[in-house]
Design an enzyme around this catalytic site. Structure first.
Site, PDB file in Angstrom:
ATOM      1  NE  ARG A 168       9.456  27.089  42.794  1.00 24.72           N
ATOM      2  CZ  ARG A 168       9.912  25.600  42.298  1.00 24.72           C
ATOM      3  NH1 ARG A 168      10.972  25.508  42.170  1.00 24.72           N
ATOM      4  NH2 ARG A 168       8.778  24.811  42.185  1.00 24.72           N
ATOM      5  CG  HIS A 190      22.072  20.213  24.673  1.00 24.72           C
ATOM      6  ND1 HIS A 190      22.049  20.262  23.374  1.00 24.72           N
ATOM      7  CD2 HIS A 190      22.054  21.474  25.050  1.00 24.72           C
ATOM      8  CE1 HIS A 190      22.384  21.441  22.962  1.00 24.72           C
ATOM      9  NE2 HIS A 190      22.371  22.220  23.750  1.00 24.72           N
ATOM     10  CD  GLU A 207      17.681  23.538  38.128  1.00 24.49           C
ATOM     11  OE1 GLU A 207      16.568  22.823  37.959  1.00 24.49           O
ATOM     12  OE2 GLU A 207      17.410  24.918  37.987  1.00 24.49           O
ATOM     13  NE  ARG A 232      22.534  24.869  23.199  1.00 24.94           N
ATOM     14  CZ  ARG A 232      21.322  25.211  22.867  1.00 24.94           C
ATOM     15  NH1 ARG A 232      20.912  26.658  22.606  1.00 24.94           N
ATOM     16  NH2 ARG A 232      20.301  24.585  23.209  1.00 24.94           N
ATOM     17  CD  GLN A 289      19.238  29.780  25.024  1.00 21.20           C
ATOM     18  OE1 GLN A 289      20.373  29.741  24.426  1.00 21.20           O
ATOM     19  NE2 GLN A 289      18.889  31.024  24.967  1.00 21.20           N
ATOM     20  CG  LEU A 290      23.165  25.594  28.978  1.00 24.76           C
ATOM     21  CD1 LEU A 290      23.884  25.769  30.004  1.00 24.76           C
ATOM     22  CD2 LEU A 290      24.105  25.033  27.845  1.00 24.76           C
ATOM     23  NE  ARG A 336       7.936  21.663  45.838  1.00 28.61           N
ATOM     24  CZ  ARG A 336       7.608  20.541  45.696  1.00 28.61           C
ATOM     25  NH1 ARG A 336       7.981  19.503  45.384  1.00 28.61           N
ATOM     26  NH2 ARG A 336       6.447  20.375  46.523  1.00 28.61           N
TER      27      ARG A 336
END
Ligand SMILES: Cc1cc2nc3c(=O)[nH]c(=O)nc-3n(C[C@H](O)[C@H](O)[C@H](O)COP(=O)(O)OP(=O)(O)OC[C@H]3O[C@@H](n4cnc5c(N)ncnc54)[C@H](O)[C@@H]3O)c2cc1C
Length: 222
Positions: free
Chosen positions: A158, A72, A80, A185, A68-69, A84
């Site tokens: 994953r 933006h 992030e 938010r 959700q974040l 991998r």
């Protein structure tokens, strides 16, 4: 869930001087006139002076919240952790309580009711939702481990990990972008878990830009 301070650039004066350059002027010290200008800019949607101040945070939230974040985007950059490359033991989020559906015809969000007992087909017993969630998390984590042991690449293994798994990222954004995130938010329509992240973002940024932040988010108390 965490939003931790990493770095920032600028202060309330940065916003003022970014605006004052229009008149080839500069304030050396932040005064009452500057506070008035900042409030005027925010009130009338002159957002670009708020784009010269930047904040970098380290976020740690479950994937369903990060998703959700990450919607933006304008004025923000993300780096992030990559599953991998990283194949650490996954960590999972457990809510304080399991909220019921919203009442009536409302589709978004959740209601006041707390669900603390449920029949589980998976466990073949009546139990607390935490117990089922833990069972799923443990099974998924074990499946992940087994795949890695069998030689499956982390980028594919994953796939079996649930949305409650934590992810982490660095998030750098302009003050204008952070204010947009917190406006949307911290609002009661946002999911409670996302509101809790926004509260932490607000707590980190508010003291760094006391006048500009208050001007951009007049609805936030304190
Ligand atoms: C309560 C809530 C419920 C939501 N529900 C859903 C949902 O069900 N499904 C879903 O997909 N998303 C949902 N969203 C996400 C929402 O649609 C936005 O993607 C998100 O809030 C990011 O908004 P932003 O303005 O920060 O976007 P950014 O993409 O960062 O854009 C920033 C601003 O730039 C401008 N802008 C950006 N792109 C354009 C463009 N193409 N054209 C014109 N102007 C542009 C707009 O002014 C925008 O506000 C929800 C958000 C909230 C707060």
């Amino acid at each position: 869930m965490e939003a931790k301070y990493i770095d920032h650039m600028g202060d309330d004066l940065t916003v003022v001087n970014a605006a004052r350059v229009s008149f080839k002027k500069k304030s050396e010290e932040f005064g009452d006139k500057d506070a008035k200008l900042v409030n005027y800019l925010a009130k009338h949607g002159h957002w670009t002076p708020f784009g010269h101040a930047m904040v970098t945070l380290h976020l740690k939230t479950p994937i369903f919240t990060a998703r959700q974040l990450f919607k933006h985007q304008v004025g923000l950059v993300v780096n992030e952790v990559s599953r991998r490359y990283v194949d650490d033991e996954p960590e999972f989020f457990m809510p304080i309580s399991w909220r019921g559906r919203p009442p009536g015809s409302i589709k978004q969000g959740s209601g006041e009711e707390i669900i603390d007992r449920m029949w589980s087909e998976v466990l073949a017993m009546d139990s607390h939702p935490n117990r089922l969630a833990n069972h799923v998390y443990e099974t998924a984590a074990q499946a992940y481990k087994d795949m890695l042991v069998a030689g499956v690449a982390p980028e594919q293994a994953r796939m079996v990990l649930p949305q409650a798994m934590y992810t982490e990222w660095w998030w750098t954004g302009s003050l204008a972008a952070w204010a947009r995130i917190c406006t949307l938010r911290l609002d009661a329509h946002a999911q409670l878990e996302v509101q809790s992240v926004a509260k932490q973002i607000n707590e980190v940024i508010a003291p760094l830009f006391p006048v500009a932040w208050k001007a951009l988010l007049p609805q936030i108390p304190g």
